[in-house]
Design a protein around this motif. Structure first.
Motif, PDB file in Angstrom:
ATOM      1  N   ILE A 109       0.876  -1.163   0.000  1.00  0.00           N
ATOM      2  CA  ILE A 109       0.000   0.000   0.000  1.00  0.00           C
ATOM      3  C   ILE A 109       0.918   1.219   0.000  1.00  0.00           C
ATOM      4  CG2 ILE A 109      -1.749   1.295   1.269  1.00  0.00           C
ATOM      5  CD1 ILE A 109      -2.752  -1.343   2.393  1.00  0.00           C
ATOM      6  N   PRO A 110       0.962   1.980  -1.078  1.00  0.00           N
ATOM      7  CA  PRO A 110       1.913   3.095  -1.184  1.00  0.00           C
ATOM      8  C   PRO A 110       1.713   4.149  -0.101  1.00  0.00           C
ATOM      9  CG  PRO A 110       0.236   3.256  -2.887  1.00  0.00           C
ATOM     10  CD  PRO A 110       0.055   1.916  -2.243  1.00  0.00           C
ATOM     11  N   PRO A 111       2.810   4.609   0.510  1.00  0.00           N
ATOM     12  CA  PRO A 111       2.719   5.628   1.564  1.00  0.00           C
ATOM     13  C   PRO A 111       2.509   7.025   0.973  1.00  0.00           C
ATOM     14  CG  PRO A 111       5.013   5.068   1.180  1.00  0.00           C
ATOM     15  CD  PRO A 111       4.195   4.166   0.291  1.00  0.00           C
ATOM     16  N   LEU A 149      -8.671   4.123   2.247  1.00  0.00           N
ATOM     17  CA  LEU A 149      -9.708   3.304   2.877  1.00  0.00           C
ATOM     18  C   LEU A 149     -10.034   2.084   2.016  1.00  0.00           C
ATOM     19  CD1 LEU A 149     -12.145   6.087   4.163  1.00  0.00           C
ATOM     20  CD2 LEU A 149     -10.550   4.713   5.517  1.00  0.00           C
ATOM     21  N   TRP A 150     -10.095   2.288   0.705  1.00  0.00           N
ATOM     22  CA  TRP A 150     -10.372   1.188  -0.222  1.00  0.00           C
ATOM     23  C   TRP A 150      -9.295   0.112  -0.123  1.00  0.00           C
ATOM     24  CZ3 TRP A 150     -13.529  -0.089  -4.615  1.00  0.00           C
ATOM     25  CH2 TRP A 150     -14.707   0.643  -4.681  1.00  0.00           C
ATOM     26  N   ASP A 157      -7.170  -6.103   4.660  1.00  0.00           N
ATOM     27  CA  ASP A 157      -8.019  -6.916   5.534  1.00  0.00           C
ATOM     28  C   ASP A 157      -8.286  -8.307   4.968  1.00  0.00           C
ATOM     29  OD1 ASP A 157      -8.096  -4.791   7.215  1.00  0.00           O
ATOM     30  OD2 ASP A 157     -10.098  -4.112   6.658  1.00  0.00           O
ATOM     31  N   LYS A 158      -8.341  -8.435   3.647  1.00  0.00           N
ATOM     32  CA  LYS A 158      -8.643  -9.734   3.048  1.00  0.00           C
ATOM     33  C   LYS A 158      -7.403 -10.624   2.923  1.00  0.00           C
ATOM     34  CE  LYS A 158     -12.709  -8.309   0.392  1.00  0.00           C
ATOM     35  NZ  LYS A 158     -13.640  -9.212   1.084  1.00  0.00           N
ATOM     36  N   VAL A 159      -6.360 -10.100   2.293  1.00  0.00           N
ATOM     37  CA  VAL A 159      -5.186 -10.916   2.007  1.00  0.00           C
ATOM     38  C   VAL A 159      -4.453 -11.325   3.274  1.00  0.00           C
ATOM     39  CG1 VAL A 159      -2.946 -10.955   0.811  1.00  0.00           C
ATOM     40  CG2 VAL A 159      -4.937  -9.903  -0.283  1.00  0.00           C
ATOM     41  N   PHE A 175      -7.621 -12.016  -4.728  1.00  0.00           N
ATOM     42  CA  PHE A 175      -6.928 -10.983  -5.497  1.00  0.00           C
ATOM     43  C   PHE A 175      -7.838 -10.328  -6.538  1.00  0.00           C
ATOM     44  CE2 PHE A 175      -3.328 -13.638  -4.080  1.00  0.00           C
ATOM     45  CZ  PHE A 175      -2.566 -12.659  -3.461  1.00  0.00           C
ATOM     46  N   GLN A 176      -9.021 -10.891  -6.740  1.00  0.00           N
ATOM     47  CA  GLN A 176      -9.934 -10.338  -7.742  1.00  0.00           C
ATOM     48  C   GLN A 176     -10.313  -8.882  -7.460  1.00  0.00           C
ATOM     49  OE1 GLN A 176     -10.707 -11.548 -10.676  1.00  0.00           O
ATOM     50  NE2 GLN A 176     -11.835  -9.621 -11.051  1.00  0.00           N
TER      51      GLN A 176
END
Length: 205
Positions: A109-111, A149-150, A157-159, A175-176
């Protein structure tokens, strides 16, 4: 010379002095106001230059994220066709886990930064700009926060919740949603470009 003439000359002289004093005060105020506006303009342009650099840095980080996410999504789709049925039904970790995905570097997740933007709000520099510029800046940073947030909801939260109960096929399906994130990232990239164009236009004025 009569008393009347003396009074008249005195009044003319006094009036001349008042005019000079008034003009001096007025010119002083004009010069002070011009100097204040000049300093404010310099301050605003310095802020816009720093903000443009921050947006440019965020755009570069997002470009790396976009390329990586497209690679992972493409690889996860390919694995459905290259892995045998037994490995797809076997536990994800038993099948190799994230090592299955070539070039895996984590969820990444890019900072994305907003410190310059926040400083503009605190110092009130942002609010001293014209509406079009303020709107362009606020729009891109608001969308940037939505993107964060997305990514947390659809990626982190999923991976990160993959456990031994999940088989390989189920894990790969997580990953979808990255396809949706890719769409959001492309939209944010366009907003970055649009905001930078507006900032450069304002800087050159």
């Amino acid at each position: 010379m009569s008393i009347g003439q003396n009074i008249k000359e005195g009044l003319v002289k006094l009036l001349g002095e008042l005019v000079l004093i008034t003009a001096g005060v007025y010119l002083g105020l004009v010069a002070s106001n011009w100097n204040e506006q000049h300093n404010e303009t310099i301050k605003q342009k310095d802020f816009l230059k720093n903000l443009s650099m921050e947006i440019d840095s965020n755009q570069q980080k997002l470009q790396q994220s976009l390329a990586y996410r497209e690679h992972v999504l493409k690889t996860s789709h390919a694995l459905y066709h290259t892995l045998g049925k037994d490995r797809l039904q076997a536990g994800f970790w038993k099948s190799g886990g994230f090592q299955l995905i070539s070039g895996w570097k984590g969820i990444y997740i890019p900072p994305l930064e907003n410190s310059v933007y926040q400083s503009g709000l605190i110092s009130n520099t942002l609010h001293g700009l014209d509406f079009e510029t303020i709107h362009a800046i606020a729009q891109v940073y608001n969308y940037q926060e939505e993107y964060k947030l997305w990514t947390r909801t659809l990626i982190f939260d999923k991976v990160t919740n993959i456990d031994n109960r999940i088989n390989t096929a189920e894990a790969l399906s997580l990953f979808q949603p990255w396809a949706d994130i890719i769409g959001v990232e492309k939209s944010l990239m366009r907003r970055y470009s649009s905001a930078k164009t507006q900032l450069q236009k304002k800087i050159k004025e």
